[in-house]
Design a protein around this motif. Structure first.
Motif, PDB file in Angstrom:
ATOM      1  N   GLY A   1       0.834  -1.188   0.000  1.00  0.00           N
ATOM      2  CA  GLY A   1       0.000   0.000   0.000  1.00  0.00           C
ATOM      3  C   GLY A   1       0.872   1.242   0.000  1.00  0.00           C
ATOM      4  N   GLU A   2       0.240   2.365  -0.232  1.00  0.00           N
ATOM      5  CA  GLU A   2       0.993   3.622  -0.318  1.00  0.00           C
ATOM      6  C   GLU A   2       0.970   4.427   0.971  1.00  0.00           C
ATOM      7  N   THR A   3       0.099   4.056   1.899  1.00  0.00           N
ATOM      8  CA  THR A   3       0.040   4.752   3.189  1.00  0.00           C
ATOM      9  C   THR A   3       0.177   3.720   4.303  1.00  0.00           C
ATOM     10  N   VAL A   4       0.526   4.200   5.489  1.00  0.00           N
ATOM     11  CA  VAL A   4       0.638   3.299   6.640  1.00  0.00           C
ATOM     12  C   VAL A   4      -0.700   2.611   6.883  1.00  0.00           C
ATOM     13  N   GLU A   5      -1.772   3.357   6.745  1.00  0.00           N
ATOM     14  CA  GLU A   5      -3.110   2.790   6.952  1.00  0.00           C
ATOM     15  C   GLU A   5      -3.418   1.701   5.923  1.00  0.00           C
ATOM     16  N   ALA A   6      -3.050   1.922   4.665  1.00  0.00           N
ATOM     17  CA  ALA A   6      -3.287   0.928   3.611  1.00  0.00           C
ATOM     18  C   ALA A   6      -2.445  -0.324   3.846  1.00  0.00           C
ATOM     19  N   VAL A   7      -1.194  -0.121   4.278  1.00  0.00           N
ATOM     20  CA  VAL A   7      -0.331  -1.262   4.564  1.00  0.00           C
ATOM     21  C   VAL A   7      -0.893  -2.049   5.747  1.00  0.00           C
ATOM     22  N   LYS A   8      -1.373  -1.346   6.758  1.00  0.00           N
ATOM     23  CA  LYS A   8      -1.962  -2.012   7.923  1.00  0.00           C
ATOM     24  C   LYS A   8      -3.163  -2.855   7.503  1.00  0.00           C
ATOM     25  N   LYS A   9      -4.031  -2.300   6.672  1.00  0.00           N
ATOM     26  CA  LYS A   9      -5.218  -3.037   6.222  1.00  0.00           C
ATOM     27  C   LYS A   9      -4.823  -4.258   5.395  1.00  0.00           C
ATOM     28  N   SER A  10      -3.878  -4.095   4.482  1.00  0.00           N
ATOM     29  CA  SER A  10      -3.495  -5.235   3.645  1.00  0.00           C
ATOM     30  C   SER A  10      -2.777  -6.309   4.470  1.00  0.00           C
TER      31      SER A  10
END
Length: 176
Positions: free
Chosen positions: A59-68
């Motif tokens: 993901g491109e954001t910390v939040e996106a990486v956390k979700k994935s």
């Protein structure tokens, strides 16, 4: 009298031929060992297939990486749970070496499942921008994979049991 002797000889010859053919013909009903090996290998094979469909986190954001990462952990936990359930559902093995192998694999997959579930729960409970929690989740996944990857070859686990080794050679789910 000679006709009776010839008839008896023919019947005996036919019976002998039928017995020989029956001894060479494959058993139409699978043996308990083949059935058990199909279940044992099948549980592991389904794990491997599920593992091969697991996507990478990103993901491109910390939040996106956390979700994935959370999604990845959820997928991994699900395939591990299915494997644990499959192994638990196996009946007693036809020989003790099978039960020993089953218990060893069950312990490894259960440990991996528990580590994955914990890593996911901890990550999901962390704040959106908690990169430390993200790192711990990845470490948890790696630890779980080490456990699970120690139980990927069900045939190697039973090689000391000739009956199971022979059964594995014909068990469909034990083929690569």
């Amino acid at each position: 009298m000679r006709a009776a002797h010839r008839t008896f000889a023919r019947i005996a010859g036919i019976a002998l031929a039928a017995t020989a053919l029956a001894g060479c013909a494959p058993d139409p009903a699978p043996s308990a060992a083949v059935t058990w090996m199909n279940g044992f290998c099948g549980a592991v094979k389904e794990f491997i297939e599920g593992n091969n469909t697991m996507t990478s986190a990103g993901g491109e954001t910390v939040e996106a990486v956390k979700k994935s990462t959370s999604d990845q952990l959820g997928h991994y936990a699900a395939i591990l749970a299915k494997t644990v359930d499959g192994l638990r559902a196996l009946p007693a093995a036809p020989v003790p070496a099978g039960d020993t192998a089953k218990q060893d694999f069950l312990a490894k997959y259960t440990s991996a499942r528990d580590k994955t579930v914990k890593a996911k729960a901890d990550l999901d409970a962390a704040g959106e921008n908690d990169t430390v929690a993200q790192g711990r989740a990845v470490e948890g996944l790696i630890a779980a994979q080490k456990d699970a990857y120690g139980a990927l070859d069900p045939v190697a686990a039973i090689l000391e049991a000739p009956e199971l080794k022979t059964a594995a050679a014909t068990a469909e789910r034990c083929r690569p």
